[in-house]
Design an enzyme around this catalytic site. Structure first.
Site, PDB file in Angstrom:
ATOM      1  CG  HIS A   1     -34.796 -81.975 -18.596  1.00 47.26           C
ATOM      2  ND1 HIS A   1     -34.979 -83.066 -17.787  1.00 47.26           N
ATOM      3  CD2 HIS A   1     -33.515 -81.579 -18.387  1.00 47.26           C
ATOM      4  CE1 HIS A   1     -33.869 -83.330 -17.137  1.00 47.26           C
ATOM      5  NE2 HIS A   1     -32.969 -82.445 -17.460  1.00 47.26           N
TER       6      HIS A   1
ATOM      7  N   GLY B   1     -31.977 -74.645 -15.949  1.00 42.06           N
ATOM      8  CA  GLY B   1     -32.955 -74.580 -14.867  1.00 42.06           C
ATOM      9  C   GLY B   1     -32.352 -73.970 -13.605  1.00 42.06           C
TER      10      GLY B   1
END
Ligand code: PAF
Length: 282
Positions: free
Chosen positions: A37, A148
């Site tokens: 993150h 991601g």
């Protein structure tokens, strides 16, 4: 970092920046933040004027209530990580704020993407993901949203929704961040016992085996079969799927498509009671 818990307050704050010509980079998360993150926040900071992160454990994307209950929620630690990363804005809404009681039912046609791999194993999961990401995009109105690569199919699902609804946002997919021994960073990793964590290394190892064998001239099919044998013998690993796919539509490639590039190798497995996913591009 400024924190907002209501849509109205966040919208008012961001609209002032937008009017001043600033660009907004958005990182939607469910918290339990890790280096994966933080790499997205870093990318948002270096690409846009303002970085906005949301933390919201979205109930509609959990098909298993026990999974929702067990989902880690280390909010104090998350806030400290975001502060240290220099994130500008945190959106931290409640379930009631995101899902008012007069909420209309959501059903979005994702075609095959909702029926294969994660879609098949987690019925309704991508309906919940698109429902919440669409809401968040309408509140934050980001110029760029960062996701991601580890959740490869999720990236494709969100891109499909953005295209179909013609949402004015660009998606940027950021490489998977791994621990030094190869394990892909995931919020679920904290639930792995030390023994299960060691066993989980077989997953990334299998993906790297395929990549290396293909780079050395083996066909993707042959390389996958060898890695599959390795995974089937790996202690503690209960494989759900392992496939070499066309990254455009996630269909598994056949014998006549071995020369297509890029390809993506995807997998999901249970290790020590924790469901993990990973992938690698060839
Ligand atoms: O990837 C996640 O953490 C979630 O699926 C997302 C995109 C934040 C939606 O809840």
């Amino acid at each position: 970092m400024e924190t907002f818990t209501t849509k109205n307050a966040l919208e008012a704050h961001l609209s002032a920046f937008r009017s001043a010509g600033k660009t907004i980079g958005f990182v939607p998360t469910m918290g339990a933040l890790h280096e994966g993150h933080l790499a997205l926040i870093e990318r948002a900071k270096s690409t846009t004027s303002i970085s906005v992160c949301s933390i919201f454990v979205n109930p509609t994307q959990f098909n298993d209530p026990a999974d929702l209950e067990k989902y880690p929620r280390p909010i104090e630690k998350d806030i400290a990580l975001l502060e240290a990363a220099g994130c500008d804005v945190l959106f931290l809404p409640t379930v009631g704020e995101m899902y008012p009681s007069d909420e209309e039912a959501w059903s979005f046609d994702l075609g095959q993407l909702d029926k294969i791999w994660e879609g098949a194993k987690r019925p309704g999961h991508y309906q919940g993901v698109t429902q919440i990401v669409n809401k968040l995009f309408h509140i934050v109105k980001p110029n760029i949203a960062f996701f991601g690569q580890k959740d490869f199919q999720q990236c494709m699902v969100i891109q499909l929704m953005v295209d179909k609804l013609a949402l004015p946002v660009r998606l940027e997919i950021v490489d998977t961040i791994r621990d030094a021994d190869g394990l892909a960073k995931s919020s679920r990793n904290v639930r792995l016992s030390p023994r299960a964590r060691t066993q989980a290394l077989a997953l990334s190892k299998a993906l790297f085996m395929v990549k290396q064998a293909v780079e050395q001239g083996e066909s993707p099919q042959q390389a996958k079969e060898e890695a599959l044998r390795f995974l089937q013998q790996a202690k503690g690993v209960e494989l759900e799927y392992f496939a070499v796919c066309n990254p455009r539509d996630l269909t598994e490639i056949g014998p006549e498509q071995q020369n297509i590039r890029p390809l993506v190798v995807i997998l999901a497995a249970w290790v020590g009671g924790v469901r993990l996913i990973d992938n690698i591009l060839l």
